[in-house]
Design a protein around this motif. Structure first.
Motif, PDB file in Angstrom:
ATOM      1  N   ILE A 110       0.732  -1.232  -0.205  1.00 37.21           N
ATOM      2  CA  ILE A 110      -0.118  -0.079  -0.080  1.00 37.21           C
ATOM      3  C   ILE A 110       1.086   1.229  -0.004  1.00 37.21           C
ATOM      4  O   ILE A 110       0.456   2.263  -0.436  1.00 37.21           O
ATOM      5  N   ALA A 111       2.072   1.106   0.801  1.00 31.18           N
ATOM      6  CA  ALA A 111       2.745   2.314   0.653  1.00 31.18           C
ATOM      7  C   ALA A 111       3.650   2.707  -0.739  1.00 31.18           C
ATOM      8  O   ALA A 111       3.714   3.960  -1.030  1.00 31.18           O
ATOM      9  N   THR A 112       3.964   1.729  -1.508  1.00 34.02           N
ATOM     10  CA  THR A 112       4.712   2.062  -2.848  1.00 34.02           C
ATOM     11  C   THR A 112       4.028   1.520  -3.905  1.00 34.02           C
ATOM     12  O   THR A 112       4.479   1.827  -4.961  1.00 34.02           O
ATOM     13  N   GLY A 113       3.072   0.618  -3.919  1.00 37.26           N
ATOM     14  CA  GLY A 113       2.951  -0.134  -5.169  1.00 37.26           C
ATOM     15  C   GLY A 113       3.610  -0.986  -5.476  1.00 37.26           C
ATOM     16  O   GLY A 113       3.568  -1.586  -6.825  1.00 37.26           O
ATOM     17  N   ARG A 114       4.439  -1.602  -4.845  1.00 36.48           N
ATOM     18  CA  ARG A 114       5.496  -2.573  -5.280  1.00 36.48           C
ATOM     19  C   ARG A 114       4.830  -4.000  -5.098  1.00 36.48           C
ATOM     20  O   ARG A 114       3.937  -4.137  -4.163  1.00 36.48           O
ATOM     21  N   CYS A 115       5.472  -5.073  -5.933  1.00 36.32           N
ATOM     22  CA  CYS A 115       4.875  -6.419  -5.606  1.00 36.32           C
ATOM     23  C   CYS A 115       5.440  -6.972  -4.279  1.00 36.32           C
ATOM     24  O   CYS A 115       6.454  -6.836  -3.708  1.00 36.32           O
ATOM     25  N   LEU A 116       4.111  -7.721  -3.487  1.00 37.75           N
ATOM     26  CA  LEU A 116       4.696  -8.287  -2.315  1.00 37.75           C
ATOM     27  C   LEU A 116       5.007  -9.554  -2.422  1.00 37.75           C
ATOM     28  O   LEU A 116       5.985 -10.262  -2.059  1.00 37.75           O
ATOM     29  N   MET A 117       4.134 -10.393  -3.178  1.00 40.08           N
ATOM     30  CA  MET A 117       3.976 -11.700  -3.583  1.00 40.08           C
ATOM     31  C   MET A 117       3.122 -12.072  -4.531  1.00 40.08           C
ATOM     32  O   MET A 117       2.115 -11.148  -4.868  1.00 40.08           O
ATOM     33  N   ALA A 118       3.219 -12.929  -5.057  1.00 39.26           N
ATOM     34  CA  ALA A 118       2.058 -13.500  -6.218  1.00 39.26           C
ATOM     35  C   ALA A 118       1.707 -14.974  -5.880  1.00 39.26           C
ATOM     36  O   ALA A 118       2.162 -15.798  -5.522  1.00 39.26           O
ATOM     37  N   VAL A 119       0.247 -14.979  -6.117  1.00 43.82           N
ATOM     38  CA  VAL A 119      -0.287 -16.477  -6.145  1.00 43.82           C
ATOM     39  C   VAL A 119      -1.184 -16.819  -7.259  1.00 43.82           C
ATOM     40  O   VAL A 119      -1.858 -15.475  -7.818  1.00 43.82           O
ATOM     41  N   GLN A 120      -1.337 -17.818  -7.482  1.00 45.45           N
ATOM     42  CA  GLN A 120      -2.254 -18.375  -8.391  1.00 45.45           C
ATOM     43  C   GLN A 120      -3.009 -19.691  -7.751  1.00 45.45           C
ATOM     44  O   GLN A 120      -2.302 -20.404  -7.364  1.00 45.45           O
ATOM     45  N   HIS A 121      -4.291 -19.839  -7.935  1.00 41.19           N
ATOM     46  CA  HIS A 121      -4.968 -20.889  -7.177  1.00 41.19           C
ATOM     47  C   HIS A 121      -4.593 -21.031  -5.734  1.00 41.19           C
ATOM     48  O   HIS A 121      -4.383 -22.043  -5.366  1.00 41.19           O
ATOM     49  N   SER A 122      -4.457 -19.846  -4.922  1.00 45.22           N
ATOM     50  CA  SER A 122      -3.875 -19.799  -3.466  1.00 45.22           C
ATOM     51  C   SER A 122      -2.399 -20.336  -3.457  1.00 45.22           C
ATOM     52  O   SER A 122      -2.068 -20.518  -2.292  1.00 45.22           O
ATOM     53  N   LEU A 123      -1.800 -20.558  -4.395  1.00 37.96           N
ATOM     54  CA  LEU A 123      -0.646 -21.152  -4.105  1.00 37.96           C
ATOM     55  C   LEU A 123       0.448 -20.016  -4.733  1.00 37.96           C
ATOM     56  O   LEU A 123       0.607 -19.478  -5.999  1.00 37.96           O
ATOM     57  N   PRO A 124       1.569 -19.760  -4.111  1.00 40.19           N
ATOM     58  CA  PRO A 124       2.620 -18.827  -4.437  1.00 40.19           C
ATOM     59  C   PRO A 124       3.474 -18.860  -5.721  1.00 40.19           C
ATOM     60  O   PRO A 124       3.574 -20.409  -6.162  1.00 40.19           O
ATOM     61  N   LEU A 125       3.553 -18.180  -6.389  1.00 34.28           N
ATOM     62  CA  LEU A 125       4.801 -18.245  -7.600  1.00 34.28           C
ATOM     63  C   LEU A 125       5.213 -16.921  -7.824  1.00 34.28           C
ATOM     64  O   LEU A 125       5.028 -15.920  -7.343  1.00 34.28           O
ATOM     65  N   LYS A 126       6.511 -17.267  -8.514  1.00 35.41           N
ATOM     66  CA  LYS A 126       7.351 -16.054  -8.873  1.00 35.41           C
ATOM     67  C   LYS A 126       7.203 -15.462 -10.205  1.00 35.41           C
ATOM     68  O   LYS A 126       7.562 -14.302 -10.299  1.00 35.41           O
TER      69      LYS A 126
END
Lengths: 326, 507
Positions: free
Chosen positions: A200-216
């Motif tokens: 929220i402070a910067t608009g940068r990526c924190l993490m990503a998920v697809q179908h509730s599972l993290p991916l890079k």
């Protein structure tokens, strides 16, 4: 990875559950009479234009079945367009046409549709197939959003949108939703889109998920999510926060797209925003919501609220704190 | 916070009211709390045989009035050609058969159904008027013996009851003393006892009753003595001096009147047969407690047709409870909020496996045809109407097909709400197009799972019994549903859904 999390742990992480959301936030802060404003995209659009909030331009709206016959003529001058049911939910019934080639309509996926397909789709919309209660609906044809080049490679066959959860006028949590081949160009997480949690402070990526599972990386394009930094971030948050004044909804989800030419636009509003944003942000909503509940009416203007949110809910500013630690 | 308190008070009141009303109903009407409880009843048949003389015949039989220890459930007669009427006189009922002309051997039947009830519960109506002892005439020699005998009995006793017992002991002894032997030589034991007790100014009468034993035939009435003490009649066994009504003893003839009067015939004979039967206790309670206020508001007092419909309606809350639980606490997705309950109701008619098979096959077949319909480009309402008609055809066809193959399960499919099936097909097909077959399986499977669970609860005999005989149970269900509507915790499926959150957050 474990197949489940204990409820005590979820509570400690401040994860907002469906029941709690419905009772304590939607039920308490969103009066039912305000729902039509956001459940009907046409109404939202008209209201937003009156308030000076930028939205995708409306080409025309179709209410009557007999006008469907002449749809070919009406669509002829348009290169690309999007057809949406005014009362649709969850991205259902949205048809995005990239361009026309010798009478055929090309979807973002490259699939070609003929005029008959378009007509059937619109008449399904009018009959209420996609509307929440199955009631007769209106079909909206609006301008096509053009992909902001900054997101090229991050979204497959679809425009990414930014979901911002706004509580009492404060932007609380945000995520970028990226279409994948699996989601068929749609940006809904349960259909297989990728959710990228945004700081929220910067608009940068924190993490990503697809179908509730993290991916890079993006499953179709291989683009690295950690490079993502959404431009015009304060402007986007401001736009989302203004929707609170516009609709009076206490708890809402604003879907914002970045158009190459026009910048951030409000795509639609949601009075019952989903909970997947917590997984994408790797953070629970509950702690932030409770904190804002206890805040009182300290911040009068949109700018003050956005500033407060950016200062309080950023990742590097203790945003990872669990609920119990507040 | 005040409204929360109010809410919990309402929930508490509902639960307490539900339990209390059900318990009161159980106590007042003897309705069993569990199904399948059987209660014994007695079928007693009095058979009157006589030879008619070709004249007008009147047969007058004393019948039980309000026998202690029994509730009179039903009575009927079988007597071809005879008119039958029950005369009531000072609370004493007599059955009277009459015919203008009869000749030769005649047989009349009087049948009665009795429910054993605790003796204490027997209402004896208003108190009888204190009768006077009847005057007694003795032979010269007997007077002395009677006086001496009574003196001995009085000597050994303190009150009328013990005096009666002593007198019986004296007379019924295996080797009676001299005075007793003298009196017994002139009069049989029971009339003698009656005579002696009346002589000592204790109002006494001979009553006749029947020992009930399962499957006995050709039984005769057994005489007993009743002595009026205080304000009521006390029963004594004239041989054992046992006081009180023995178990399974039916008092038949109580009022000093003859058992059978016959005019227009001779050779009259009366014999009894009896049989013990079991009746569902619930059915019995609805018969015996017809005048209780609970029966007025009991579903089982309605005509059978209305009962069947209400039985279904009263089961719905149980299904709703399952649905609410599965959706709020577990988080199962269903297509259409209340569709699973309707499917479960249909399962109640079809039973589970045939219902499941026919439902799945109809929907699958409908989906197949719907795929073809989508190419025809029809308007939504018309398309659903078309599916409705197709579903009807499928159902008719499968019924006929099943019938030809010789099983009735084909017929059961027409219990499914056709419109619901049509909408299910339409929604599933759209879901298939929009979100793929996976979502169809998730939502369709969720709906069926909830439907099966709701069905299992609704067809559980205890649930069916409680909801039908104790409709107030539904107050408790409402309270539970309201409580769940207040649940802000996580759904079971959310524990899986948010599993990713835990990974990085773990310390």
């Amino acid at each position: 990875m474990k197949w489940w999390v204990g409820p005590a742990r979820l509570r400690r992480l401040g994860i907002l559950g469906m029941n709690c959301r419905n009772l304590d936030f939607i039920g308490r802060y969103n009066p039912r009479r305000l729902y039509p404003l956001v459940d009907d995209k046409l109404k939202t659009k008209i209201l937003a234009e009156r308030e000076g909030i930028p939205v995708p331009k409306l080409h025309f709206a179709l209410r009557e079945q007999f006008r469907v016959k002449r749809i070919g003529e009406m669509l002829r001058p348009l290169a690309g367009f999007a057809v949406k049911p005014a009362k649709g939910s969850g991205g259902r019934g949205i048809l995005v046409i990239q361009g026309q080639e010798n009478g055929a309509y090309v979807k973002t996926s490259g699939r070609r549709l003929d005029l008959g397909d378009i007509k059937r789709h619109i008449s399904n919309i009018l009959a209420g197939l996609y509307s929440l209660a199955g009631t007769p609906d209106v079909a909206i044809v609006e301008e096509l959003i053009e992909l902001d080049p900054q997101f090229a490679g991050f979204s497959h066959e679809g425009i990414p949108d930014i979901r911002v959860v706004v509580f009492r006028g404060y932007p609380v949590m945000a995520m970028l939703r990226l279409a994948t081949h699996e989601s068929d160009g749609k940006a809904n997480l349960h259909q297989g889109a990728v959710g990228v949690g945004l700081d929220i402070a910067t608009g940068r990526c924190l993490m990503a998920v697809q179908h509730s599972l993290p991916l890079k990386v993006h499953p179709d394009t291989g683009a690295d999510f950690s490079r993502i930094r959404v431009p015009d971030w304060p402007e986007i948050l401001t736009l989302a926060a203004r929707c609170h004044e516009m609709t009076n909804l206490g708890y809402l989800g604003a879907d914002i797209v970045l158009d190459r030419r026009r910048g951030p636009l409000i795509l639609e509003l949601n009075a019952r925003p989903g909970l997947a944003i917590q997984v994408a942000s790797d953070h629970g909503l509950l702690a932030r919501l409770r904190r804002l509940e206890s805040l009182g009416n300290t911040h009068a203007t949109v700018a003050q609220r956005v500033e407060f949110a950016m200062a309080s809910f950023g990742r590097d500013l203790g945003g990872r704190k669990g609920f119990s630690e507040y | 916070m005040r409204s929360r308190l109010f809410f919990y008070i309402i929930v508490l009141v509902l639960i307490v009211a539900g339990c209390a009303i059900a318990w009161q109903r159980h106590l007042q009407t003897q309705l069993p709390l569990l199904p399948g409880v059987q209660a014994p009843i007695w079928l007693v048949e009095a058979r009157v045989d006589f030879t008619a003389r070709g004249e007008p015949v009147t047969v007058n039989l004393d019948i039980p009035d309000d026998p202690p220890g029994f509730y009179l459930l039903d009575e009927q007669t079988a007597s071809p050609g005879y008119g039958f009427f029950i005369l009531t006189e000072n609370g004493n009922r007599r059955g009277e058969w009459s015919i203008r002309q009869a000749d030769g051997p005649q047989t009349l039947y009087y049948k009665i159904q009795l429910v054993p009830i605790p003796l204490a519960a027997t209402s004896r109506g208003e108190l009888p008027v204190a009768p006077a002892a009847t005057s007694v005439h003795w032979e010269e020699a007997e007077v002395v013996a009677a006086r001496q005998l009574l003196a001995v009995a009085r000597e050994r006793s303190s009150n009328p009851e013990s005096m009666t017992r002593e007198l019986i002991k004296l007379l019924a002894a295996s080797e009676p003393e001299q005075n007793a032997a003298l009196l017994l030589s002139a009069t049989p034991l029971v009339p003698l006892l009656e005579k002696l007790l009346n002589y000592s100014q204790l109002p006494t009468r001979i009553v006749n009753g029947l020992y009930l034993e399962d499957g006995r035939r050709n039984q005769q009435l057994t005489p007993k003595l009743e002595v009026f003490v205080g304000d009521r009649w006390l029963l004594f066994d004239p041989r054992t001096a046992h006081q009180g009504v023995p178990e399974n003893f039916l008092l038949w003839n109580q009022d000093r009147r003859s058992l059978l009067d016959l005019s227009g015939g001779h050779n009259s004979q009366i014999r009894f047969a009896m049989l013990s039967q079991n009746l569902p206790a619930a059915q019995l309670a609805s018969l015996t407690a017809a005048d209780s206020p609970f029966a007025l508001f009991g579903v089982h007092s309605l005509p059978v047709e209305e009962q069947a419909m209400l039985k279904m309606l009263l089961l719905l809350p149980a299904g709703a409870l399952v649905l609410v639980f599965m959706r709020i606490m577990v988080g199962v997705q269903t297509s259409g909020t209340f569709m699973p309950i309707l499917i479960a109701l249909a399962f109640l008619q079809t039973t589970l496996l045939p219902g499941l098979i026919s439902f799945v096959s109809i929907v699958a077949f409908g989906l197949l045809l719907r795929g073809y319909l989508s190419g025809l480009n029809l308007l939504l309402v018309a398309r659903i109407a078309t599916i409705v008609i197709i579903v009807i055809f499928i159902i008719v066809f499968s019924s006929l097909f099943g019938y030809r193959l010789g099983f009735n399960t084909g017929m059961t499919v027409n219990f499914f709400p056709i419109i619901i099936i049509a909408w299910t097909i339409e929604r599933m097909s759209i879901l298939w197009e929009d979100e793929g077959p996976g979502e169809v399986l998730v939502q369709g499977g969720g709906s069926l799972l909830v439907a099966v669970l709701a069905y299992l609860l609704m067809q559980w005999s205890v649930m069916a019994h409680l909801s039908f005989y104790f409709p107030e149970i539904n107050l408790i269900i409402v309270a539970l549903i309201m409580l769940m509507g207040n649940y802000t915790g996580y759904k079971l499926t959310e524990l899986h859904r948010f599993r990713a959150v835990d990974q990085q957050g773990a310390p």
